[in-house]
Design a protein around this motif. Structure first.
Motif: not given
Ligand code: HEM
Length: 505
Positions: A1-30
């Motif tokens: 259960m504990f491991i699943e919670l950590i995986i969930l938290a990490l996934t949420v964090l990674l998605v948040w990180d991706y979305l938070f930086k998305m616009h800026r990364n799009d422009l950097l790539n463009k």
């Protein structure tokens, strides 16, 4: 259960990180703005965190070789774009919109408030308008006497070590001279830093300036709350010393405001000398006391921010500029010989003759030497801006919430603009050499609306002190070589050593 919670938290964090930086990364790539490979969440924090203070300059050059003159770094959620291409610098520095300083400067606020250096928007515009006349030629002319007197004190002190053999670390010596000069010109008071560096105010300025340099280099010291948490003793000391400085500045402001009011109400003619017989002259502070914005005078707190800003911006920078210039002169006897000839032509050989503004203006070769020295060792090696919205810079767009960092130390050694970029060649700046220089390729005082307001003051001070030393001493090379480091301003990890030998002629 504990491991699943950590995986969930990490996934949420990674998605948040991706979305938070998305616009800026799009422009950097463009717009194809490159940078080192990224680690999820951390970005380049692991790599940047490993750089030691004395490696930053070399690492930045290394990265320019890899990625070019515009590159990006992510440190956690913070995006920094490093720009050294003058095509883009021109847009950044001449913009009237891109005037917000990057958040890297915020640790200075507890000392300087939001004075000219740190303010933005309407406040900055209003202050810049009020403060510009403060550096009027007529006012600077009066300061030449102070530059001359205080460099006379420095020369007297240096005579004790001037045996042609002793290696002198000139940086701290010049620093006390520059402090005496800025205190007298900015506030109209003599603080006698050279005679007594232990005076409470002088100690506080020197100590807080050193703490600020350390805060600049130590990420955990940058934010006030984190500094307080991780280094409570240093934080407490800084706050106590800041209070000493503010109390001193406030007292001087009140005293001079009272004197000004008395002068305005008094019908009697004011004497032209003070109570020790010296000529009364305007200090930068007096000009601010008489200034108004939309008919309203500046408050004591407004003025204090500006005077503290002058005290900070106006002594460490010139110290760095003068020290590195003396070092270069010590290692180039041919340049030194030409300088001495020019000084003898313009000022004559009488060492006691006070220098005038006219003399300073005539020291043209010295000006070229200073310019070349500021190119190789720019006292303000890097500056930063922050975008508040997506910002078009010619053919690219820099995303909102990005720190733009301009590494002058790299721009000023760009071989495209300065052939043999590491060579000391004052003739690059000789006026009739036919060299046409782009103002954005050579901008040690920055350029555009937020350039250095004290630029003329700084060059006159540098010319006064350097010519005074040259009139009295032969400057000889000493070991060790300098090792430039970015420590808020440009310093040398090994000190800045020269030897001095009294001139007989
Ligand atoms: C060799 C000496 C100096 C150098 C190389 C230098 C360089 C600079 C640079 C590069 C900036 C832009 C900073 C930025 O954009 O973050 C700046 C701003 C400034 N400098 Fe200097 N400076 C020197 C001396 C002085 C002196 C002597 C004073 C005052 C007496 C002074 C007062 C200021 C102020 C108030 C600003 C902020 C201007 C604004 O934002 O409108 N500087 N300086």
């Amino acid at each position: 259960m504990f491991i699943e919670l950590i995986i969930l938290a990490l996934t949420v964090l990674l998605v948040w990180d991706y979305l938070f930086k998305m616009h800026r990364n799009d422009l950097l790539n463009k717009y194809k703005i490159p940078g080192p490979p990224l680690v999820p969440l951390l970005g380049n924090a692991l790599e940047v965190g490993k750089w030691k203070t004395d490696e930053i300059i070399a690492k930045t050059f290394e990265n320019r070789m890899k990625y070019g003159k515009i590159m990006r770094f992510w440190v956690l959620h913070q995006l920094t774009v490093i720009v050294s291409d003058i095509k883009y610098l021109e847009f950044i520095l001449s913009s009237q919109q891109l005037i917000k300083k990057s958040s890297f400067y915020d640790f200075l606020v507890c000392w300087l408030g939001r004075g000219l250096l740190l303010s933005t928007g309407r406040k900055w515009h209003a202050r810049r308008k009020i403060i510009t006349p403060t550096f009027h030629f007529k006012i600077l002319e009066e300061f030449v006497e102070i530059f001359d007197q205080q460099s006379g004190v420095m020369v007297k002190k240096l005579k004790e070590q001037a045996d042609g053999k002793t290696a002198i670390n000139i940086f701290p010596v010049v620093c006390l001279t520059a402090l005496d000069i800025i205190a007298e010109t900015a506030m109209g008071v003599k603080v006698h830093a050279q005679d007594n560096p232990d005076i409470e105010y002088v100690r506080a300025v020197a100590s807080v300036a050193a703490t600020m340099a350390k805060r600049f280099m130590t990420p955990t010291w940058r934010l006030d709350w984190l500094f307080r948490l991780t280094a409570p003793n240093e934080y407490k000391k800084m706050m106590q010393e800041t209070a000493v400085m503010h109390k001193f500045t406030n007292a001087v402001i009140m005293e001079r405001r009272a004197a000004l009011e008395q002068k305005q109400t008094s019908s009697a003619d004011e004497p032209e000398v003070d109570d020790v017989g010296s000529k009364k002259r305007m200090a930068l502070l007096d000009v601010l006391l008489q200034a108004t914005h939309d008919g309203t005078p500046l408050s004591n707190d407004d003025i204090r921010e500006e005077v503290d800003t002058f005290m900070f911006e106006g002594h460490d920078t010139t110290t760095s500029g003068i020290s590195f210039c003396l070092y270069l002169i010590s290692r180039h006897p041919d340049v030194q010989q030409k300088l001495v000839e020019e000084i003898n032509d313009v000022i004559g050989t009488d060492k006691t003759r006070a220098i005038t503004l006219h003399d300073l203006q005539e020291l043209k070769y010295l000006e070229s030497v200073i310019k070349e020295s500021l190119r190789l060792y720019p006292p303000v090696p890097v500056i930063g801006r922050e975008t508040t919205e997506d910002t078009q810079l010619g053919d690219i767009v820099i995303p909102a919430k990005t720190n733009i960092s301009i590494p002058f130390f790299m721009v000023l050694r760009d071989p495209e603009h300065f052939p043999e970029p590491d060579a000391f060649k004052p003739e690059r700046f000789v006026v009739d050499s036919g060299n046409k220089m782009n103002p954005f390729s050579y901008a040690p005082f920055s350029a555009g609306p937020r350039n250095c307001i004290g630029q003329k003051y700084a060059v006159y001070e540098m010319k006064s002190t350097i010519s005074k030393i040259l009139r009295n001493f032969e400057i000889l090379p000493a070991e060790p070589d300098v090792k430039p480091i970015i420590n808020l301003i440009l310093r040398s990890a090994t000190g800045v050593h020269i030897k001095l030998k009294p001139r007989s002629d």
